[in-house]
Scaffold this motif. Structure first.
Motif, short mmCIF file in Angstrom:
data_model
loop_
_atom_site.label_atom_id
_atom_site.label_comp_id
_atom_site.label_asym_id
_atom_site.label_seq_id
_atom_site.Cartn_x
_atom_site.Cartn_y
_atom_site.Cartn_z
N ASN A 67 -47.54 34.01 43.12
CA ASN A 67 -47.05 34.98 42.16
C ASN A 67 -45.58 35.31 42.31
OD1 ASN A 67 -49.71 35.22 41.17
ND2 ASN A 67 -50.19 36.74 42.74
N LEU A 68 -45.09 35.41 43.54
CA LEU A 68 -43.74 35.89 43.77
C LEU A 68 -42.93 34.87 44.56
CD1 LEU A 68 -44.49 39.60 44.76
CD2 LEU A 68 -43.87 38.72 42.51
N CYS A 69 -41.63 34.82 44.27
CA CYS A 69 -40.72 33.91 44.97
C CYS A 69 -39.40 34.63 45.20
CB CYS A 69 -40.51 32.62 44.16
SG CYS A 69 -39.80 32.87 42.52
N VAL A 70 -38.46 33.96 45.85
CA VAL A 70 -37.14 34.52 46.15
C VAL A 70 -36.10 33.72 45.39
CG1 VAL A 70 -35.48 35.08 47.96
CG2 VAL A 70 -37.93 35.22 48.44
N LEU A 71 -35.33 34.40 44.55
CA LEU A 71 -34.31 33.74 43.74
C LEU A 71 -33.28 33.07 44.64
CD1 LEU A 71 -33.03 33.19 40.98
CD2 LEU A 71 -31.84 35.38 41.18
N GLY A 72 -33.03 31.79 44.35
CA GLY A 72 -32.07 31.03 45.13
C GLY A 72 -32.65 30.35 46.34
N TYR A 73 -33.95 30.58 46.61
CA TYR A 73 -34.58 29.99 47.78
C TYR A 73 -35.84 29.21 47.44
CZ TYR A 73 -31.42 32.62 50.80
OH TYR A 73 -30.31 33.11 51.42
N THR A 74 -36.71 29.78 46.63
CA THR A 74 -37.98 29.15 46.33
C THR A 74 -38.31 29.28 44.86
OG1 THR A 74 -39.14 31.20 46.89
CG2 THR A 74 -38.97 29.53 48.61
N ARG A 75 -39.20 28.43 44.42
CA ARG A 75 -39.79 28.53 43.09
C ARG A 75 -41.08 27.72 43.09
NH1 ARG A 75 -36.12 24.58 39.15
NH2 ARG A 75 -36.81 22.60 40.03
N SER A 76 -41.95 27.95 42.12
CA SER A 76 -43.18 27.19 41.97
C SER A 76 -43.24 26.62 40.57
CB SER A 76 -44.41 28.07 42.22
OG SER A 76 -44.55 29.04 41.21
N ARG A 77 -43.91 25.50 40.43
CA ARG A 77 -44.08 24.87 39.14
C ARG A 77 -45.43 24.16 39.12
NH1 ARG A 77 -43.05 19.34 39.17
NH2 ARG A 77 -42.06 18.51 41.04
N PRO A 78 -45.99 23.91 37.93
CA PRO A 78 -47.28 23.22 37.86
C PRO A 78 -47.23 21.85 38.49
CG PRO A 78 -46.75 24.24 35.76
CD PRO A 78 -45.52 24.36 36.60
N LYS A 79 -48.31 21.48 39.16
CA LYS A 79 -48.35 20.18 39.82
C LYS A 79 -48.41 19.06 38.81
CE LYS A 79 -50.82 17.74 43.50
NZ LYS A 79 -51.94 17.81 44.47
N ASP A 80 -49.10 19.27 37.71
CA ASP A 80 -49.23 18.25 36.66
C ASP A 80 -48.02 18.34 35.75
OD1 ASP A 80 -49.96 16.43 34.79
OD2 ASP A 80 -51.85 17.38 34.23
N THR A 81 -47.24 17.25 35.65
CA THR A 81 -46.04 17.25 34.81
C THR A 81 -46.38 17.39 33.34
OG1 THR A 81 -46.10 14.82 34.79
CG2 THR A 81 -44.73 15.89 36.47
N LYS A 82 -47.49 16.77 32.90
CA LYS A 82 -47.89 16.92 31.50
C LYS A 82 -48.27 18.36 31.21
CE LYS A 82 -49.55 12.15 30.93
NZ LYS A 82 -50.70 11.30 30.57
#
Length: 780
Positions: A313-328
């Motif tokens: 749910n939460l990340c740190v700007l400039g350090y981490t981010r999350s994205r869906p594993k499936d590119t489609k």
């Protein structure tokens, strides 16, 4: 509904507060909840295990029982009398909604293109309807885990309605008439929880006919132009002209270049996957995952993780981010996110899908992967260098959920925990606020660049003197009057902007955002979840209601605003202009080279300085040129085709560079063979660059320096001005900020392109858009 009595003698006895209604009190009252609007049969205090905070209550609760409904006809028979009608739901705060579908255990009836369509349920669909209905009745009685739910025994559910809730009143920009605007997200409500008539009609939701231009735009009122070449400019109404137009005195602001979009494009963070980051640090990926998240130690329940990620749910700007594993799936989500800005509802009622807490099954099942910037990698490296015993202990018991310090570090292990915690409290990320992973935001350096660019533009405009004023005749549909939007009115971004969805770097002017001066200009620096409909903006000038946006901008400059309350003044072709000034590029190749260029993968001690050197080597790519030269000589001596080099990066990453981040590490598995493709039949080699070079890499650099085959010849340099900047770069930079050369007092540093000059001028490191040099970042 209230009164005040003044007591002359407050010390008087036999005087107490009496909880009673004042005579003449209106119940129910518009905009206020009321329990008595439903047909209540009885109420009692019994223990039902009410769940409105996530767990069942241990104490008795008041339960209201409604009158039992008689046997009703089927949905197909009732549909003609219900579809399209306005009913009132959301008890006890009754709210209007329009019925779009009626269903029972056998079928669902809805109107499609003004024709009634009956959908017969299959056996599986009928069973699903019965199951959902039983769950719905249980939640009305026992609660759904959210405040306000539960405590009502509604009895047997025979008919269910699907309604779209009223969003507010939409004012026509042409004639000023108002109409009710209903949403698009359907709410599923039992028939017995709907009223056919408003218990307390709200005068704010009464439709109004056309208004005269004199009433809509009184003389002297302040307006903002929403269309035409003066879009976003202030104006003052002079009066009605020609019967159907408004005379306005406009303060003409020169057209703005898209400097916000240019900064957002040129100042970007580079990301690598967690497996690649662990391989750079030479640690177990599972240990890396624990260290960047949370890892608890006893005694004392110490959290010795960096908390760069919090669940999903939460990340740190400039350090981490999350994205869906499936590119489609990621591509589909981006399209849905863009469309959500056009169709998202701001008002939800009981029964709306988003009103629940669980969300859809697709959202729960969606797998995400975490990515990290070089700053995050360096922070973990510094942590490992400071406390190597912690990393070694975690590697031995990597699958444990909780750890005991005495078992891992020995009898005095508990004394080490406060020392580690104190060090973690002083790292650079300790005080950085965590943000939702759904938020899209500029890096802090880009926000600072936006502020400086706005300051430069404001100073240049002040030096030019007062703005030019012109009197023009404008259609009323191209004007927005200050204070014309009430609390129940709805503004739709798509009706004012060609592109309804916001983009990072968009220039905006304020229409009716709370606490922001009317017509004030700013730049979008953060975009939140479209379901929330909010963005964060940094205004060009300070204002009383401004904030620091949790430390990301200067005081009194930032504001969280509803996107629909802002006017997008970026030109429709701004993105194309930015593409010409700052070509699309990617730092993916540099990161892949840093991860996979090493041939020796034996375990060794990795320090932050070595990581910095690895990234710098990848960016400069001298190793690639040397390998090319070596292979060419080997092939010439052997009389064979060039020797293929093995790469630890998948072949799919060797194609055209993309702006989006990607990572190609495979955790040390065998890589793919890459083979250079020969030129096609239309041409051979580098045209216009000549062959007086040592290798192909130098030929490519010479071609770039010559601006292509049609540019100047290789080896000749373009004339530079007194500041050391080429003419094209200087002109591009000045055009980017809209500052006239003779008015500019800023000394521009030497550079070879407008984007690099912009970043140096605004105090942003030239490597911000590429893989950042870790050596330039201070150790915690």
């Amino acid at each position: 509904n209230s009164r005040m009595d003044i007591l002359e003698d407050p010390e008087r006895e036999n005087v107490s507060f009496k909880p009673e209604l004042v005579p003449g009190t209106q119940i129910p009252y518009p905009g206020f909840p009321s329990l008595n609007v439903l047909p209540i049969a009885s109420s009692e205090l019994i223990p039902i295990g009410l769940n409105c905070f996530g767990m069942p209550s241990k104490y008795p609760n008041t339960v209201i029982t409604l009158h039992k409904m008689p046997q009703l006809p089927g949905a197909a028979e009732l549909a003609d009398n219900i579809l399209g009608k306005s009913l009132f739901v959301n008890w006890p705060m009754m709210h209007e909604g329009r019925v779009v579908a009626v269903s029972d255990a056998n079928c669902e009836v809805r109107t499609i293109k003004k024709k009634k369509k009956v959908k017969k349920f299959t056996k599986a669909e009928a069973e699903r309807w019965e199951s959902t209905t039983a769950t719905m009745g249980q939640q009305y009685l026992n609660g759904a885990g959210i405040p306000g739910s539960g405590g009502v025994d509604i009895g047997n559910i025979q008919i269910r309605l699907k309604l779209v809730p009223l969003q507010g009143m939409k004012t026509s920009p042409v004639n000023g008439s108002t109409k009710k605007l209903f949403g698009k997200e359907e709410a599923d409500v039992p028939l017995q929880m709907a009223l056919w008539k408003a218990p307390a009609p709200d005068p704010r939701f009464i439709e109004r006919g056309p208004m005269t231009l004199t009433d809509r735009f009184p003389t002297g009122s302040k307006v903002l132009l929403t269309k035409g070449k003066h879009r976003g400019c202030h104006g003052e109404v002079l009066g009605v002209v020609d019967g159907d137009k408004v005379g306005v005195k406009v303060e003409v602001v020169p057209p703005e270049p898209p400097f916000g979009l240019a900064i957002a494009r040129s100042v970007q963070e580079s990301y690598i996957s967690s497996s690649d980051a662990a391989r750079v640090l030479q640690i177990d990926p599972r240990v890396f995952g624990k260290i960047t998240g949370s890892v608890f130690f006893e005694p004392g329940r110490y959290d010795l993780g960096l908390n760069l990620k919090y669940r999903e749910n939460l990340c740190v700007l400039g350090y981490t981010r999350s994205r869906p594993k499936d590119t489609k799936q990621s591509s589909t989500k981006r399209k849905e996110k863009t469309n959500a800005w056009k169709a998202g509802d701001a008002v939800l009622v009981v029964g709306s899908k988003r009103a629940g807490t669980g969300g859809s099954d697709e959202e729960e099942d969606e797998r995400t992967i975490w990515e990290f910037t070089p700053k995050a990698v360096r922070l973990v490296a510094a942590y490992k260098q400071k406390f190597p015993q912690l990393f070694a202990a975690l590697a031995k018991k990597v699958n444990e959920r909780r750890y005991d310090a005495k078992n891992l570090f020995g009898p005095k292990g508990a004394e080490l925990l406060p020392k580690i915690r104190e060090w973690l409290n002083n790292v650079e990320t300790a005080k950085i606020p965590r943000m939702p992973c759904s938020t899209e935001a500029m890096p802090y350096s880009a926000i600072s660049a936006v502020q400086r660019a706005a300051d430069i533009r404001v100073a240049a405009r002040e030096n030019e003197g007062p703005l030019k004023e012109v009197n023009i005749k404008i259609p009323p549909s191209a004007l927005y009057r200050e204070g014309s939007t009430s609390a129940t009115d709805v503004l739709i971004a798509s009706s004012l902007n060609e592109n309804a969805s916001p983009e990072l770097g968009d220039r905006i002017a304020n229409l009716c955002a709370n606490g922001v001066p009317f017509g004030a200009r700013g730049t979008v620096v953060s975009i939140h979840d479209p379901a929330e409909g909010c963005v964060e903006v940094v205004m060009d000038e300070e204002f009383i209601g401004g904030s620091t946006l949790q430390g990301s901008c200067a005081s009194f400059r930032g504001k969280l605003c509803i996107w629909n309350h802002l006017l997008k003044i970026s030109a429709a072709d701004s993105q194309g202009v930015v593409d010409q000034m700052i070509p699309a590029g990617s730092v993916k190749a540099a990161i892949d080279s840093a991860v996979g260029s090493s041939e020796d993968h034996r375990p060794r001690t990795t320090t932050p300085k070595q990581i910095s050197s690895s990234y710098e080597t990848a960016v400069l790519s001298h190793a690639a040129a040397a390998q090319e030269k070596k292979n060419r000589k080997r092939s010439e001596s052997a009389g064979k085709s060039p020797v293929h080099t093995r790469s630890m990066t998948p072949s799919k990453l060797t194609g055209k560079a993309k702006t989006g981040p990607a990572s190609g590490g495979r955790g040390g598995k065998q890589g793919f063979w890459r083979e250079a493709k020969g030129p096609d039949g239309s041409g051979i080699g580098f045209r216009g660059a000549g062959r007086g070079v040592e290798n192909g890499f130098q030929a490519w650099r010479a071609l770039i320096a010559s601006n292509g085959p049609t540019g100047i010849k290789a080896g000749k340099k373009e004339a530079r001005n007194d500041n050391g900047m080429t003419g094209s770069a200087s002109a591009g930079l000045k055009a980017l900020l809209g500052v006239k050369p003779e008015k500019s007092t800023v000394e521009l540093p030497g550079t070879q392109d407008a984007s690099a000059g912009l970043k140096e001028m605004l105090g942003v490191a030239a490597t911000s858009s590429n893989a950042p040099s870790l050596e330039n970042m201070p150790l915690p």
